[in-house]
Structure formats: structure tokens, C-alpha cells
Design an enzyme around this catalytic site. Structure first.
Site, mmCIF file in Angstrom:
data_model
loop_
_atom_site.group_PDB
_atom_site.id
_atom_site.type_symbol
_atom_site.label_atom_id
_atom_site.label_comp_id
_atom_site.label_asym_id
_atom_site.label_seq_id
_atom_site.Cartn_x
_atom_site.Cartn_y
_atom_site.Cartn_z
ATOM 1 N N HIS A 131 0.869 -1.180 0.000
ATOM 2 C CA HIS A 131 0.000 0.000 0.000
ATOM 3 C C HIS A 131 0.913 1.240 0.000
ATOM 4 O O HIS A 131 2.008 1.201 0.545
ATOM 5 C CB HIS A 131 -0.833 -0.046 1.284
ATOM 6 N N ASP A 208 3.255 -4.197 7.979
ATOM 7 C CA ASP A 208 2.037 -3.403 7.822
ATOM 8 C C ASP A 208 0.869 -4.327 8.155
ATOM 9 O O ASP A 208 0.517 -5.210 7.376
ATOM 10 C CB ASP A 208 1.970 -2.893 6.373
ATOM 11 N N GLN A 211 -4.282 -4.958 7.279
ATOM 12 C CA GLN A 211 -5.223 -6.019 6.887
ATOM 13 C C GLN A 211 -4.979 -7.325 7.647
ATOM 14 O O GLN A 211 -5.875 -8.165 7.724
ATOM 15 C CB GLN A 211 -5.120 -6.305 5.371
ATOM 16 N N LYS A 234 -10.316 -0.720 10.828
ATOM 17 C CA LYS A 234 -10.561 -1.877 9.960
ATOM 18 C C LYS A 234 -10.900 -3.128 10.773
ATOM 19 O O LYS A 234 -11.069 -4.207 10.223
ATOM 20 C CB LYS A 234 -9.325 -2.160 9.097
ATOM 21 N N CYS A 373 -4.721 2.324 -3.625
ATOM 22 C CA CYS A 373 -3.461 2.851 -3.069
ATOM 23 C C CYS A 373 -2.331 1.851 -3.272
ATOM 24 O O CYS A 373 -1.462 1.695 -2.396
ATOM 25 C CB CYS A 373 -3.575 3.216 -1.596
HETATM 26 N N1 7TS Z 1 -1.759 -0.670 4.546
HETATM 27 C C1 7TS Z 1 -2.686 -1.491 4.025
HETATM 28 C C2 7TS Z 1 -2.304 -2.887 3.633
HETATM 29 C C3 7TS Z 1 -3.995 -1.027 3.886
HETATM 30 O O1 7TS Z 1 -4.921 -1.839 3.389
HETATM 31 C C4 7TS Z 1 -4.314 0.302 4.264
HETATM 32 C C5 7TS Z 1 -5.679 0.874 4.034
HETATM 33 C C6 7TS Z 1 -3.321 1.088 4.832
HETATM 34 C C7 7TS Z 1 -2.054 0.569 4.946
HETATM 35 C C8 7TS Z 1 -3.606 2.448 5.362
HETATM 36 O O2 7TS Z 1 -4.292 2.304 6.553
HETATM 37 P P1 7TS Z 1 -4.861 3.538 7.358
HETATM 38 O O3 7TS Z 1 -5.667 2.889 8.422
HETATM 39 O O4 7TS Z 1 -3.712 4.313 7.876
HETATM 40 O O5 7TS Z 1 -5.697 4.329 6.393
HETATM 41 N N2 7TS Z 1 -6.326 0.297 2.943
HETATM 42 C C9 7TS Z 1 -7.412 0.714 2.291
HETATM 43 C C10 7TS Z 1 -7.983 -0.051 1.280
HETATM 44 O O6 7TS Z 1 -7.579 -1.106 0.892
HETATM 45 N N3 7TS Z 1 -9.036 0.577 0.823
HETATM 46 O O7 7TS Z 1 -9.152 1.701 1.473
HETATM 47 C C11 7TS Z 1 -8.148 1.803 2.401
#
Ligand code: 7TS
Length: 415
Positions: A131, A208, A211, A234, A373
Site C-alpha cells: 500500500h 504493515d 489487513q 478496519k 493505493c
Molecule cells: N496498509 C494497508 C495494507 C492497507 O490496506 C491500508 C488501508 C493502509 C495501509 C492504510 O491504513 P490507514 O488505516 O492508515 O488508512 N487500505 C485501504 C484499502 O484497501 N481501501 O481503502 C483503504
């Protein structure tokens, strides 16, 4: 029923669904079919009520006052830290830093550890399925330090290609930063194997967990990793909840990222001294209600059992892949649910994902259509975007059926 008595896969989805008020919504007059939990999950009433009760009964700022409300707020916040630490197998709650989630956590490691320890020619190893939040902070730090970014390639199917691992993990590698579960393909990289290869050359392992943590049982000690990011929104928790696990020696050695109130011991005109971790990394007024809400989300997930959560998603993912392929969709990523989670990206006929998602929306089906992303991964797949259905504890095979029915409707619209 006690968690230990539950069989894997024994989630009672109907009673879970009854806990999520939003599932009663009827967008465009249709039953809501929410298939975008990889983006953000929905929240059960237990989390909503906890946040609401916090504001109604306990709201005060942390640490700073001796009155009862402030003591309650502080106790609730620190209890949330204990819960999150236990949830990921962290041996010590001081290794859990609270912040807004994965993006902030990776920026913290890249700045706090990376700017301090990376030198010209050092290498940061990423993968082609990261990501952007696990790429851009490292690019910024590489620009500032002269470190070089390298990328582990993918196989045709969308798993990590480890055939040349030895030539990519060398004595120059100082950081391996890898997703625990791809948000696009669902791929679950072999974290233990990667961590031991990275540690063999003295590199620090950053996972990371955006997920990974919501969908799998996780134990940072068993995985042998140094940092893990957590996005609470999430995993049934409030937005802007979550944080960073870091091995205590590394947190001790790192610089703070944000400076300000509450993270200092003493402030002088030309320098300051800092508190011990985790407070060294928690400047200013914290996301108090959010982390307390996250603790309620953890209670909820633990009452289901993370093995059961994983099993439920394996079953749904296998069902979804089968039905989508039968309907003529091209499903990206590994097909074996043992090595992937429940984010299912696909390409349907010749319909652009954005157009497809709009028709699905008219049917009450929420999916994400974008590059997610992950533009480096999109180039690998040779597509500008994908349509992605992603699952969680409240999804059913009927939701998958509704998706497939809506695809047929889209085909009729665009034929
Ligand atoms: N890393 C991964 C693997 C992610 O899926 C996401 C968010 C992030 C980092 C960023 O996370 P945040 O909580 O800091 O925003 N992924 C997604 C997605 O897959 N669709 O919308 C956001």
C-alpha cells in the site's frame, strides 16, 4: 459459550449481524450488502455504545488532572493499551504506541527509526504489493538519508517471488517493510520466513498489519517481527484508533516523531528530555474515545475468537472466488484460501471497475473500485484499477450471491 469451546468457523453470523445497526440501512431501497471492510469495517453497537458512554460519563483529558473523571479516562485508555497488547501477543504494554493507525505508524518508524539509523547506501526492502502508506514514508526517508529502496517481486499469481531472496536481502538491507496481508490480492506473505531471513542480516522487520490484524490471529513474538502497525477502524473500532507495536529496545533507541505536550520529561530553551515509551511517541491530546472504543472492538472479536473469524473468511472467500469465476470474472491473486485472506479483486468482462461499482451501488452492493493505493501492484497486474469485494464477520454467502446477481445486472446495462 466460552471462546475456547467454539469450533473454528462457528461464527453465528445472524447474531453478529444483529449487532451492527448500519446493516439495517436500505440504500436505493435495497438491502445493504457491505463488501468494503478492507477499506473500513462497520461498527457493532458495543463499540458505538462504549464511545458514546465515554463521552457521556467519563470525558476528560489524560494524565493531567487529579479529579475522578480524569482518572477514569486515563484508566480506560491504559486498559485499552493492555487489551491491544494482549490481542497481538505483545509481552509488555509499553511496546504499544497509540496513534491514528497504519499510516501514522509507518511514518513514525520511518522518521523515528529510519532518519536516525539509515545511512547512504543502506537498503530498505519493500514489495511490489505494498500500500502507498508503506512506500511513500520510506521514499521520503530515503531522500533525506541517501538510503535506497528495493522491491521484492511477485509471481504471476500474485504471491511474493522469493526465488532471488538471497540477492535482495543482503548485508546492505537495514529494513524489511512488508504487508501482512495484501489489501488488493489478499495474499498472506510468509512472515516468519521473511523475518528470519531479514534478521540473519541484522535488518529490522516492519509489518504493515492494516489487513493482517483484523482478520487473523496474530502473535508478534511467534512471528518474530520488530514492528507491527494496527488500524483500529478496519477491525470494528472507531476511525483514528490503533497504533504501533515495537520491540522495546527499538522504541527506546528511536527519536520521537511528533513533539509537544505530554511526551516530555523536561523542557529547556535548547533541548528537551523525553518520557519513556510509549509516552515518548504520544504528543498532545490523544484519540482517547477512539482507543477506548477499540478496546470494545477487541472484546467483540475475542468473543468470536480470531480462529473462527479467519475460518469464516476462508469459507466466504472460497465461495466468492468460485462464484465470481463461474460468472466470468477474472479473479486476481492466489486462489488457495490457505495463503490468502478475504479481499477479492477481480476484473469483470470489459466493464471499467468505476462503472461497475456504480451499477453495484444501485443494487445496494458496496465495493471499492480503484487502484486501492497500490499503483505498483496495478502495473504488475496490467490494469488501471480493480473491483474489490472484501469480507468480514458480518458477511454471508447471500452477500456474495447479491454481488454476483448485481454483476449480471451490470452486464445487461453495459451490453
Ligand atoms: N496498509 C494497508 C495494507 C492497507 O490496506 C491500508 C488501508 C493502509 C495501509 C492504510 O491504513 P490507514 O488505516 O492508515 O488508512 N487500505 C485501504 C484499502 O484497501 N481501501 O481503502 C483503504
Amino acid at each position: 459459550m466460552a471462546v475456547t469451546e467454539r469450533r473454528a468457523g462457528s461464527i453465528d453470523v445472524e447474531s453478529v449481524r444483529a449487532d451492527f445497526p448500519i446493516l439495517g440501512r436500505t440504500p436505493h431501497g435495497k438491502k445493504l450488502v457491505y463488501l468494503d471492510s478492507a477499506n473500513t469495517s462497520q461498527k457493532p453497537r458495543q463499540v458505538i455504545d462504549t464511545v458514546s458512554e465515554y463521552y457521556r460519563e467519563h470525558n476528560a483529558n489524560l494524565y493531567r488532572a487529579v479529579y475522578e473523571l480524569a482518572e477514569e479516562a486515563t484508566a480506560m485508555f491504559e486498559t485499552a493499551r493492555l487489551k491491544l497488547a494482549a490481542f497481538i501477543g505483545a509481552p509488555d504494554p509499553t511496546t504499544v504506541v497509540f496513534n491514528r493507525g497504519t499510516t501514522e505508524s509507518i511514518n513514525l518508524v520511518a522518521n523515528g527509526w529510519g532518519r536516525r539509523f539509515l545511512k547512504e547506501g543502506d537498503e530498505v526492502l519493500l514489495t511490489d504489493m505494498e500500500h502507498h502508506s508503506n512506500i511513500v514514508p520510506w521514499q521520503l526517508v530515503a531522500n533525506a538519508t541517501g538510503a535506497v529502496l528495493r522491491y521484492l517481486p511477485l509471481t504471476e499469481e500474485g504471491s511474493l517471488d522469493l526465488t532471488n531472496l538471497e540477492s535482495l536481502i543482503t548485508e546492505r538491507t537495514k529494513v524489511l517493510a512488508v504487508t501482512g496481508q495484501s489489501n488488493v490480492l489478499g495474499t498472506l506473505p510468509p512472515l516468519k520466513e521473511l523475518a528470519s531471513a531479514a534478521h540473519a542480516v541484522g535488518a529490522v522487520v516492519v509489518v504493515d498489519g492494516a489487513q493482517l490484524v483484523p482478520h487473523n490471529p496474530v502473535d508478534v513474538v511467534d512471528l518474530g517481527i520488530d514492528f507491527l502497525t494496527i488500524s483500529g477502524h478496519k477491525m470494528l473500532g472507531p476511525t483514528a484508533s490503533g497504533g504501533l507495536y515495537g520491540r522495546r529496545e527499538l522504541l527506546d533507541a528511536m527519536d520521537p516523531f511528533l513533539g509537544g505536550g505530554e511526551m516530555i520529561m523536561e523542557v529547556f530553551p535548547d533541548h528537551s528530555t523525553y518520557k519513556e515509551p510509549p509516552h515518548k511517541f504520544e504528543a498532545g491530546t490523544m484519540n482517547i474515545a477512539q482507543e477506548i472504543g477499540l478496546a470494545a472492538a477487541i472484546d467483540y472479536l475475542e468473543s468470536l475468537g480470531m480462529d473462527a473469524v479467519r475460518e469464516h473468511e476462508k469459507q466466504l472467500t472460497a465461495y466468492a472466488i468460485g462464484r465470481l469465476e463461474d460468472a466470468g470474472a477474472v479473479v486476481h491473486g492466489p486462489k488457495d484460501v490457505e495463503v490468502r485472506g478475504g479481499a477479492v479483486s477481480f476484473w469483470y468482462r470489459d466493464i471499467h471497475p468505476h462503472d461497475l461499482a456504480q451499477v453495484l451501488d444501485q443494487e445496494g452492493v458496496c465495493v471499492r473500485a480503484s487502484h486501492h493505493c497500490a499503483q505498483i501492484l496495478m502495473r504488475h497486474l496490467g490494469v488501471p484499477a480493480t473491483t474489490r469485494a472484501s469480507f468480514y464477520v458480518y458477511n454471508t454467502t447471500e452477500d456474495v450471491d447479491a454481488l454476483v446477481d448485481a454483476l449480471a445486472r451490470a452486464e445487461a446495462v453495459f451490453a
